[in-house]
Design an enzyme around this catalytic site. Structure first.
Site, short mmCIF file in Angstrom:
data_model
loop_
_atom_site.label_atom_id
_atom_site.label_comp_id
_atom_site.label_asym_id
_atom_site.label_seq_id
_atom_site.Cartn_x
_atom_site.Cartn_y
_atom_site.Cartn_z
N HIS A 181 0.84 -1.21 0.00
CA HIS A 181 0.00 0.00 0.00
C HIS A 181 0.87 1.25 0.00
O HIS A 181 0.51 2.27 0.60
CB HIS A 181 -0.95 0.00 1.20
CG HIS A 181 -2.04 -1.04 1.11
ND1 HIS A 181 -3.18 -0.86 0.37
CD2 HIS A 181 -2.13 -2.27 1.67
CE1 HIS A 181 -3.95 -1.94 0.47
NE2 HIS A 181 -3.33 -2.81 1.25
N ASP A 244 -0.45 -4.96 5.92
CA ASP A 244 -1.40 -5.89 5.34
C ASP A 244 -1.23 -6.03 3.83
O ASP A 244 -0.64 -5.19 3.17
CB ASP A 244 -2.83 -5.44 5.64
CG ASP A 244 -3.13 -4.06 5.06
OD1 ASP A 244 -2.26 -3.18 5.20
OD2 ASP A 244 -4.21 -3.87 4.46
N GLU A 245 -1.79 -7.10 3.30
CA GLU A 245 -2.01 -7.34 1.87
C GLU A 245 -0.75 -7.20 1.02
O GLU A 245 -0.79 -6.61 -0.07
CB GLU A 245 -3.11 -6.41 1.34
CG GLU A 245 -4.47 -6.74 1.93
CD GLU A 245 -5.59 -5.96 1.26
OE1 GLU A 245 -6.63 -6.59 0.95
OE2 GLU A 245 -5.44 -4.75 1.04
N ASN A 246 0.33 -7.74 1.49
CA ASN A 246 1.52 -7.81 0.65
C ASN A 246 1.70 -9.25 0.24
O ASN A 246 2.03 -10.11 1.07
CB ASN A 246 2.75 -7.32 1.43
CG ASN A 246 4.04 -7.58 0.68
OD1 ASN A 246 4.07 -7.50 -0.55
ND2 ASN A 246 5.10 -7.89 1.40
N GLU A 303 -0.91 -9.66 9.31
CA GLU A 303 0.26 -10.21 8.61
C GLU A 303 1.58 -9.96 9.33
O GLU A 303 2.59 -10.59 9.00
CB GLU A 303 0.33 -9.63 7.20
CG GLU A 303 -0.76 -10.11 6.26
CD GLU A 303 -1.99 -9.24 6.26
OE1 GLU A 303 -2.68 -9.16 5.23
OE2 GLU A 303 -2.30 -8.62 7.32
#
Length: 625
Positions: A181, A244-246, A303
């Site tokens: 992000h 998050d979201e890597n 995460e």
């Protein structure tokens, strides 16, 4: 919510001759810096008193006092009450995403007013993402220029928000998400990139899978300098660094980073395959050491969890009960956001029944700090933001304040939620006014159709979850949120009440089909006749609205995408009318009719313009399907 669970109510009212809050006697019996939010509110014929051990307790008590007040033609009155109240969880937050869509200070302030009214006490301010970096940086000024719209908060504006929040007993925890992000960071400072690619400002909403390079010392020098600047601006002891979201794809595709991972044994069990989670854990530990050096406690999303992460690091869960259990079992404080994502457009009841303790062993529940409602900003700009947060966020607020047993009475929650919604509107929130304005603008080419458009919008909801990404409309940072899907409520009160009336009516009636002709129809009770009449009036209104919208669709081409919903509304209304006539006359349901009804209701469930009819499920129940 208006009626705290720990309350005893007495009949009667106390009338105020002066301004009601001025008539309230306040007593502080503890240190001003105490975080104890308990209070004792008592209203009798002799007057009103509020006792608390801290200033925070006074603020919470005043919020409740506002909810027991009634405006009368000659002043105010408050119901007699004796309330001893306190929160179940000490962390009750709302995540406001100002990174994807910049939200002016006025929007933040009025949402802080809403938070204070329902006793939320933490603003989680999401301030950077792929689309923008929203806080003035004097060390790295290109960060602000890399935003897709160039908008950001000055230091003075940040301090203004902090002071406004503090005056309402609300802490502000900033979030600067990393290592993913961070497209806006890399646009501004390409040296942070994991791959040798040039990036333009990111104008879409889907996750980019772009991440900064965790193997270079220069990356941590940059992060350290940024933290030096931002931690000095935000006084709260907690600092959110995302995480998050890597998915690690950029790391696995860069030979230099792969070599680093293998050299540091960040590989899977086969000893060869790079393990992106181990590299992310390495990054999280390094960032935590920097945050700690600046005197803060780090918070991150699920995460970041892994071996070696210091036990005081707070883990916020967007993945649910299993992740929460893992967090507390590994010794970390935990926050729950899974189940509280307001942007998924679920009902208030859905959020109300989610609980931070779900799945957490009793012996470890003290590690659960609380939870946060989350309103991510992909599909909510400053115009419609309030309507996507309120009043449903108040259901989360009660869940985090009140005992777990409060969830047993969902219908009463909705009754009180309606009162809270009125209060919030009075405080200046625009969750009702703005949708009404949008509908008037849409109907401007043919104003006579406005009542019909309002009727349609009242039974339409945005599609749930992330389906809006995949239904033929390309959203970018330039998209205006002024369509019917944006004016429609996240949860239709009209559809909910219709469904409740259907359920009540059907519960009192036997299911009659032509296969059991010997069963005599049960005569309708007076209550059932009243319910039947209300439903018949409602479906007739839907039929009339569907017909009245046809001229508007002709003269307002931008509304044409919603013509299928009007047609579907007419279909559903006709089916409901037929079934109600059967109930009124005691006729059995013919299987052939049910088969045809199912086909038509299946078709009516299909979305149009990223919106869908919210009454179809109730119509299915009415049809016995």
């Amino acid at each position: 919510m208006p009626l705290p669970v720990q309350a005893e109510w007495q009949p009667g009212y106390y009338r105020f001759a002066t301004a009601p809050l001025g008539a309230l006697r306040r007593q502080v019996t503890g240190p001003a810096g105490s975080t104890d939010e308990s209070y004792h509110l008592r209203v009798t014929a002799a007057g009103a008193s509020l006792t608390a051990v801290s200033a925070l307790g006074l603020q919470r008590g005043i919020a409740t006092f506002r909810q027991v007040l009634e405006r009368q033609p000659r002043g105010w009155r408050a119901q007699y009450c004796d309330i001893r109240d306190w929160p179940r969880f000490k962390w009750r937050g709302l995540l406001i995403d100002a990174a994807r869509h910049f939200l002016p200070v006025a929007v933040i302030k009025r949402n802080l007013d809403g938070m204070a009214a329902v006793k939320l006490n933490v603003l989680h301010w999401h301030l950077s993402d792929d689309q923008g970096f929203r806080v003035e940086s004097r060390l790295f000024p290109r960060l602000n220029q890399a935003s897709t719209d160039g908008l950001f908060y000055t230091r003075a504006q940040v301090r203004e928000v902090l002071a406004y929040a503090a005056a309402r007993g609300i802490r502000v925890v900033p979030e600067f998400d990393m290592p993913s992000h961070t497209t806006s960071w890399i646009v501004a400072y390409p040296r942070l990139a994991s791959v040798d690619s040039a990036y333009a400002p990111y104008t879409l909403w889907r996750t980019t899978n772009v991440a900064i390079d965790p193997t270079r010392r220069s990356t941590y020098a940059f992060v350290d300098s940024l933290l030096t600047e931002m931690t000095a601006l935000f006084p709260d002891p907690y600092f959110h660094t995302g995480g998050d979201e890597n998915d690690g794809r950029q790391w696995r595709r860069t030979p230099r980073i792969v070599a680093f991972m293998r050299a540091h044994k960040q590989v899977k069990a086969d000893g060869v395959t790079p393990d992106k989670h181990l590299l992310q854990l390495y990054f999280s530990q390094k960032v935590d050491s920097l945050v700690r050096r600046h005197g803060k406690i780090m918070i991150g999303w699920d995460e970041i969890l892994g071996p070696g992460l210091p036990h005081d690091v707070v883990v916020q869960s967007w993945r649910g009960a299993k992740a929460m259990a893992q967090t507390v079992q590994q010794g970390h404080p935990a926050l729950l956001s899974a189940g509280y994502y307001l942007d998924l457009n679920y009902s208030a009841a859905t959020y109300y029944t989610a609980d931070p303790h779900a799945g957490v062993p009793d012996s470890l529940r003290t590690r659960v700090l609380g939870g946060e409602a989350a309103m991510w900003g992909e599909y909510a700009d400053s115009v419609v933001y309030d309507s996507r947060v309120w009043p449903r966020a108040a259901a989360v607020a009660e869940r985090l304040w009140s005992p777990a047993a409060a969830t047993q009475d969902v219908p009463d929650m909705y009754r009180r939620l309606a009162a809270v919604s009125d209060e919030l509107e009075g405080l200046g929130l625009r969750h009702r006014r703005t949708p009404a304005i949008l509908l008037r603008q849409m109907a401007a080419p043919y104003p006579a159709a406005l009542p019909a458009l309002q009727t349609l919008a009242a039974v339409v909801e945005p599609v749930k979850e992330y389906k809006r990404n995949f239904q033929g409309f390309k959203y970018t940072t330039e998209t205006l949120y002024n369509r019917l899907v944006d004016a429609a409520p996240a949860e239709s009160d009209v559809a909910r009440r219709f469904g409740a009336t259907v359920d009540s009516l059907m519960a009192a009636q036997p299911v009659l089909t032509s296969l059991v002709p010997t069963v005599a129809p049960m005569p309708l009770t007076p209550v059932a006749r009243g319910q039947l009449a209300r439903l018949q009036k409602q479906v007739q209104q839907w039929q009339q609205a569907s017909a009245a919208l046809t001229p508007l669709f002709v003269v307002a081409p931008n509304l044409g995408e919603y013509a299928p919903l009007a047609t579907q509304l007419a279909t559903v209304a006709t089916l409901c009318q037929q079934r109600l006539a059967q109930l009124a006359s005691g006729q059995p349901v013919l299987p052939a009719w049910q088969t045809e009804a199912k086909l038509q209701l299946d078709a009516a469930q299909k979305p149009a313009g990223q919106a869908e009819l919210a009454i179809v499920k109730a119509a299915r129940r009415l049809a016995g399907l």
